[in-house]
Scaffold this motif. Structure first.
Motif, PDB file in Angstrom:
ATOM      1  N   GLU A  69       0.823  -1.209   0.000  1.00  0.00           N
ATOM      2  CA  GLU A  69       0.000   0.000   0.000  1.00  0.00           C
ATOM      3  C   GLU A  69       0.860   1.263   0.000  1.00  0.00           C
ATOM      4  O   GLU A  69       0.392   2.326  -0.413  1.00  0.00           O
ATOM      5  CB  GLU A  69      -0.923   0.013   1.210  1.00  0.00           C
ATOM      6  CG  GLU A  69      -2.028  -1.025   1.151  1.00  0.00           C
ATOM      7  CD  GLU A  69      -2.938  -0.981   2.361  1.00  0.00           C
ATOM      8  OE1 GLU A  69      -4.080  -1.464   2.260  1.00  0.00           O
ATOM      9  OE2 GLU A  69      -2.495  -0.458   3.410  1.00  0.00           O
ATOM     10  N   TYR A  92       2.094  -0.663  -6.756  1.00  0.00           N
ATOM     11  CA  TYR A  92       0.805  -1.342  -6.627  1.00  0.00           C
ATOM     12  C   TYR A  92      -0.340  -0.328  -6.623  1.00  0.00           C
ATOM     13  O   TYR A  92      -0.663   0.238  -5.583  1.00  0.00           O
ATOM     14  CB  TYR A  92       0.763  -2.166  -5.338  1.00  0.00           C
ATOM     15  CG  TYR A  92       1.645  -3.386  -5.372  1.00  0.00           C
ATOM     16  CD1 TYR A  92       1.197  -4.581  -5.930  1.00  0.00           C
ATOM     17  CD2 TYR A  92       2.943  -3.341  -4.857  1.00  0.00           C
ATOM     18  CE1 TYR A  92       2.009  -5.701  -5.969  1.00  0.00           C
ATOM     19  CE2 TYR A  92       3.758  -4.463  -4.894  1.00  0.00           C
ATOM     20  CZ  TYR A  92       3.292  -5.630  -5.449  1.00  0.00           C
ATOM     21  OH  TYR A  92       4.093  -6.736  -5.493  1.00  0.00           O
ATOM     22  N   PRO A  93      -0.965  -0.090  -7.773  1.00  0.00           N
ATOM     23  CA  PRO A  93      -2.159   0.762  -7.787  1.00  0.00           C
ATOM     24  C   PRO A  93      -3.311   0.060  -7.062  1.00  0.00           C
ATOM     25  O   PRO A  93      -3.298  -1.164  -6.883  1.00  0.00           O
ATOM     26  CB  PRO A  93      -2.460   0.930  -9.278  1.00  0.00           C
ATOM     27  CG  PRO A  93      -1.812  -0.249  -9.934  1.00  0.00           C
ATOM     28  CD  PRO A  93      -0.601  -0.575  -9.107  1.00  0.00           C
ATOM     29  N   PRO A  94      -4.307   0.815  -6.613  1.00  0.00           N
ATOM     30  CA  PRO A  94      -5.408   0.226  -5.830  1.00  0.00           C
ATOM     31  C   PRO A  94      -6.081  -0.957  -6.504  1.00  0.00           C
ATOM     32  O   PRO A  94      -6.429  -1.945  -5.844  1.00  0.00           O
ATOM     33  CB  PRO A  94      -6.370   1.396  -5.647  1.00  0.00           C
ATOM     34  CG  PRO A  94      -5.496   2.613  -5.714  1.00  0.00           C
ATOM     35  CD  PRO A  94      -4.437   2.283  -6.715  1.00  0.00           C
ATOM     36  N   GLU A  95      -6.276  -0.877  -7.819  1.00  0.00           N
ATOM     37  CA  GLU A  95      -6.960  -1.979  -8.504  1.00  0.00           C
ATOM     38  C   GLU A  95      -6.135  -3.264  -8.473  1.00  0.00           C
ATOM     39  O   GLU A  95      -6.685  -4.368  -8.403  1.00  0.00           O
ATOM     40  CB  GLU A  95      -7.303  -1.594  -9.945  1.00  0.00           C
ATOM     41  CG  GLU A  95      -6.126  -1.213 -10.827  1.00  0.00           C
ATOM     42  CD  GLU A  95      -5.760   0.259 -10.745  1.00  0.00           C
ATOM     43  OE1 GLU A  95      -5.050   0.727 -11.663  1.00  0.00           O
ATOM     44  OE2 GLU A  95      -6.188   0.934  -9.784  1.00  0.00           O
ATOM     45  N   LEU A 104      -3.991  -4.093  -6.053  1.00  0.00           N
ATOM     46  CA  LEU A 104      -4.102  -4.592  -4.688  1.00  0.00           C
ATOM     47  C   LEU A 104      -5.423  -5.314  -4.469  1.00  0.00           C
ATOM     48  O   LEU A 104      -5.473  -6.337  -3.781  1.00  0.00           O
ATOM     49  CB  LEU A 104      -3.962  -3.439  -3.688  1.00  0.00           C
ATOM     50  CG  LEU A 104      -2.542  -2.952  -3.414  1.00  0.00           C
ATOM     51  CD1 LEU A 104      -2.577  -1.747  -2.491  1.00  0.00           C
ATOM     52  CD2 LEU A 104      -1.698  -4.059  -2.803  1.00  0.00           C
ATOM     53  N   ALA A 105      -6.481  -4.795  -5.071  1.00  0.00           N
ATOM     54  CA  ALA A 105      -7.791  -5.449  -4.941  1.00  0.00           C
ATOM     55  C   ALA A 105      -7.757  -6.841  -5.569  1.00  0.00           C
ATOM     56  O   ALA A 105      -8.320  -7.800  -5.020  1.00  0.00           O
ATOM     57  CB  ALA A 105      -8.869  -4.592  -5.580  1.00  0.00           C
TER      58      ALA A 105
END
Length: 254
Positions: free
Chosen positions: A195, A200-203, A205-206
């Motif tokens: 994070e 690592y973009p949010p998508e 990581l999801a």
């Protein structure tokens, strides 16, 4: 003063400049802080694929190029892992235009004409005890290097050398875990979760959260130590989750 000489002087003073020249990009904030640290003992606890070994390779290259006669040792649980880190050092040195000519090069060693050497070694007591007075000791995947090996290599830098121990978290045991969780101030600590990394973009990581169990995700990407010494991860699943296109140094951005 020519622009090339000015750039070389700037790189000699600041390894962050070396990073930019080698990677063709600016380091993340945590990388700049790590590269500029002058602490003699550094722990680097990182998520997978955030650039810890790349940053360490830049630091090793900087030491070998700008500090003549330096001995840099790369120690990992296996020879293959150590060779991979050395390979990143070589790639960095080449990308910089070989600022110091080679005196010899092999799969396990890079020797420069200024007398510096970068050597890769497996994490076994018998192979590491033959060296002394290392200027920079790199312990890659340190959480998986045994305490016996750590005790064996520490005297190499007991007087003036630096130790950089980089790793993703392992079990709640062993010297790396004890050093990380200890109350003493002998180690400078850097912790980088997925994070906290621009890799690592949010998508992404999801997607990783969906593909891994909460425990796997916490260990591999949130820098949390697991509670047992036995493997709890499916290697194929972890490899699939972290694979990506090769980076500048040939085998991805670790």
């Amino acid at each position: 003063m020519t622009s090339a000489l000015a750039a070389d002087l700037a790189s000699a003073v600041d390894p962050v400049v070396t990073f930019g020249a080698a990677l063709r990009s600016d380091p993340e904030g945590w990388q700049a802080g790590f590269l500029r640290s002058v602490a003699s003992r550094v722990l680097l606890l990182c998520a997978r694929q955030v650039g810890k070994s790349t940053s360490t390779a830049v630091l090793a290259t900087h030491r070998a190029v700008y500090w003549p006669g330096s001995l840099v040792l790369c120690v990992s649980p296996s020879q293959r892992q150590s060779d991979e880190l050395l390979g990143k050092v070589k790639a960095c040195w080449r990308t910089l235009g070989r600022p110091v000519a080679p005196a010899g090069e092999s799969a396990q060693e890079l020797r420069l004409e200024n007398g510096s050497r970068v050597v890769s070694l497996p994490g076994t007591e018998s192979t590491t005890r033959g060296f002394s007075a290392a200027d920079l000791l790199l312990l890659d995947e340190a959480a998986r290097i045994s305490s016996d090996v750590y005790v064996g290599v520490l005297p190499m830098v007991a007087l003036t050398g630096r130790v950089i121990a980089l790793s993703s978290p392992g079990a709640r045991s062993g010297w790396f875990y004890q050093a990380w969780t200890g109350d003493g101030s002998s180690w400078e600590r850097h912790r980088v979760t997925a994070e906290e990394s621009a890799q690592y973009p949010p998508e992404r990581l999801a997607e990783l959260r969906q593909g891994l169990s909460p425990r796997e995700f916490a260990s591999e990407f949130m820098c949390e130590f697991v509670g047992v010494t036995h493997a709890v991860f499916d290697p194929a699943k972890i490899a699939a989750a972290t694979c990506g296109a090769p980076g500048l140094f040939g085998k991805g951005y670790r």
